[in-house]
Scaffold this active site. Structure first.
Site, short mmCIF file in Angstrom:
data_model
loop_
_atom_site.label_atom_id
_atom_site.label_comp_id
_atom_site.label_asym_id
_atom_site.label_seq_id
_atom_site.Cartn_x
_atom_site.Cartn_y
_atom_site.Cartn_z
N SER A 240 0.85 -1.19 0.00
CA SER A 240 0.00 0.00 0.00
C SER A 240 0.88 1.23 0.00
O SER A 240 2.11 1.12 0.04
CB SER A 240 -0.90 0.00 1.23
OG SER A 240 -0.10 0.25 2.38
N LYS A 241 0.24 2.38 -0.01
CA LYS A 241 0.97 3.65 -0.05
C LYS A 241 1.99 3.76 1.09
O LYS A 241 3.00 4.43 0.95
CB LYS A 241 -0.01 4.81 0.05
CG LYS A 241 -0.77 5.04 -1.23
CD LYS A 241 -1.20 6.49 -1.35
CE LYS A 241 -2.06 6.71 -2.57
NZ LYS A 241 -3.49 6.72 -2.26
N ARG A 242 1.68 3.10 2.19
CA ARG A 242 2.60 3.12 3.32
C ARG A 242 4.00 2.67 2.93
O ARG A 242 5.00 3.03 3.53
CB ARG A 242 2.09 2.14 4.39
CG ARG A 242 1.37 2.76 5.51
CD ARG A 242 0.95 1.76 6.57
NE ARG A 242 0.63 0.42 6.10
CZ ARG A 242 1.38 -0.63 6.34
NH1 ARG A 242 2.50 -0.53 7.01
NH2 ARG A 242 1.00 -1.83 5.90
N HIS A 243 4.06 1.79 1.92
CA HIS A 243 5.35 1.23 1.50
C HIS A 243 6.07 2.12 0.49
O HIS A 243 7.08 1.73 -0.06
CB HIS A 243 5.15 -0.16 0.91
CG HIS A 243 4.59 -1.15 1.89
ND1 HIS A 243 3.28 -1.52 1.91
CD2 HIS A 243 5.20 -1.83 2.89
CE1 HIS A 243 3.08 -2.40 2.88
NE2 HIS A 243 4.22 -2.60 3.49
N GLY A 244 5.52 3.30 0.21
CA GLY A 244 6.14 4.18 -0.80
C GLY A 244 5.32 4.17 -2.07
O GLY A 244 4.13 3.86 -2.04
#
Ligand code: GLU
Length: 470
Positions: A240-244
């Site tokens: 997800s966006k959390r991972h970049g």
């Protein structure tokens, strides 16, 4: 002979194209190209509250950039679900007429109460079938599924997966407000588009038995299914966006070549021995859906960078120039009009850069004069002595008829000897003067590629500053 392969990628335009979706599209595309079949793009926009035209444009752009061309689909009409409502309605009528579907008028409140009761019992909610035999003529239209037995999904990647019918229920095909449901549209679309293989994310696996029961109720042949595993982040949670960066657009804007991303995505869950680098032609030739892993794949940004660097290093110069030019412009700079010179500049940069953005940043000095000099080096080199050395260098270079790498090297080496210096002394001084930096591609190349006038102008400017600093 088996029917020609027809596969589809069916994004919902509720956001940008993410790497997971891009990989699903790629696997479909590779499958179609390998089997010389058709790749179809269908836009699943029945969720009108979340679908937008901007997202359709973004998805189409991303697929185009990746080079995943489709044989059927937008902009031709008829490939958006909202354009196909009459087809769904016609199929709903057929199921109703054949007794394979029935109307239900259970109120949302009643269904909610039953859902809550099921939750309290720790069970998945299943519709009770209360309206099955009531012969209603209006309401929500439900599919009448067999109460006994099981449906087996013979997944091309996972093998057979069995779903007991008692775990399923008479699901809704068309809501009371006459809008068809997502699962129903997918079946009707896949049937009418004559899809032979459904390759999609395995988050859809639980929909498949429901869909198979609908094919059977319509008396249509069931296509083959292949559910591709999820992509996870390094911490093993869903990417997800959390991972970049996760959208294709973000990778494009960061300057990854499309070929590198395609190569990377192909290897994410699919393998052929331990080969890492594949041309598109090789991917098309070697891709077999049966070689796709059943386990989830972990997204590895370092490996993507490694591939990107490999592609930047090895691609044809003219092609690299074509890819780099927009990035030069995006940085507010202008690539030289002379293509050969531009390619020469890129040749000195391509070894070290992981992305086109990095490449342009590292080569910024080619396109603009340094506005500052690295302070420490300037203090050390732009001195009275530095001015004297620059002066000598300028005189020699001015006297040189040719401004080639070999001629420049000869001049610099000759002057080094004459002044009793080491090559590095003059090279660093010239580098600082021309690039403003202490690290750059080989200085003789930099001077030659920058050209006589530009190089001399920069050397003179540094001399001026050195004289003033004195
Ligand atoms: N529209 C679905 C999605 O974006 C794909 C459904 C399918 O491939 O059957 O996840």
């Amino acid at each position: 002979m088996a029917a020609p392969v027809r596969v589809r990628f069916a994004p919902s335009p509720t956001g940008h194209l993410h790497v997971g979706g891009a990989r699903t599209a790629l696997f479909n595309w590779l499958f179609a190209r390998h089997h010389r079949g058709a790749f179809i793009l269908r836009i699943e926009d029945t969720d009108r509250s979340r679908s937008t035209d901007e997202h359709i444009v973004a998805i189409v752009d991303a697929l185009t950039w990746l080079g995943l061309d489709w044989d059927e689909g937008p902009p031709a009409p008829g490939y958006r679900q909202t354009e196909r409502l009459a087809i769904y309605s016609e199929h709903a009528q057929r199921l109703l007429a054949a007794g394979r579907a029935y109307y239900c008028d259970c109120s949302p409140e009643l269904l909610d109460r039953e859902r809550e009761a099921a939750q309290r019992r720790n069970e998945t909610f299943r519709y009770s079938g209360r309206c099955r035999e009531r012969g209603l003529t209006a309401g929500a239209l439900r599919l009448r599924i067999p109460t006994e037995g099981a449906t087996v999904v013979n997944d091309l990647i996972h093998g057979p997966v069995t779903f007991e019918h008692r775990q399923l229920d008479d699901w809704i095909l068309v809501r009371t407000d006459r809008t068809p449901t997502y699962n129903f549209c997918v079946v009707v679309d896949d049937v009418t588009m004559r899809i032979t293989h459904v390759i999609r994310g395995d988050d859809h696996l639980s929909n498949t038995p429901k869909q198979i029961l609908c094919y059977e109720a319509l008396d249509y042949a069931v296509p083959e299914f292949a559910h591709v595993s999820l992509i996870l982040g390094k911490d093993k949670s869903r990417l997800s966006k959390r991972h970049g960066a996760t959208s294709v657009q973000a990778f494009r804007d960061a300057g990854f070549p499309a070929d590198a991303l395609v190569n990377y995505l192909a290897r994410l869950g699919w393998s052929h021995g331990d080969q890492e680098v594949f041309s598109r032609a090789e991917l098309v030739e070697l891709f077999d859906i049966k070689d796709v892993a059943t386990s989830a794949a972990v997204f590895d940004a370092i490996k993507l960078e490694w591939l990107s660097q490999h592609y930047l290093k090895t691609m044809d110069g003219a092609r690299l120039a074509g890819l780099a030019a927009p990035f030069v412009r995006a940085a507010g700079l202008t690539p030289p009009a002379d293509q050969a010179r531009f390619v020469g500049m890129l040749d000195t940069l391509r070894e070290r850069a992981k992305t086109l953005v990095e490449l342009v940043e590292q080569g910024r000095f080619y396109f603009e004069r340094p506005s500052v000099y690295e302070p420490k080096a300037a203090q050390k080199l732009l001195t009275v002595e530095g001015a004297r050395r620059l002066h000598a260098l300028i005189e020699r270079l001015e006297a040189e008829r040719e401004f080639t790498v070999a001629a420049i090297e000869r001049v610099v080496r000759g002057l080094t000897d004459e002044l009793g210096l080491k090559l590095v002394d003059l090279a660093q001084l010239a580098r600082l003067a021309v690039t403003g930096r202490t690290a750059s591609p080989p200085i003789f190349d930099v001077l030659a590629l920058s050209g006589r006038d530009e190089s001399l102008a920069r050397l003179c400017r540094a001399r001026e500053i050195a004289e003033r600093a004195a």
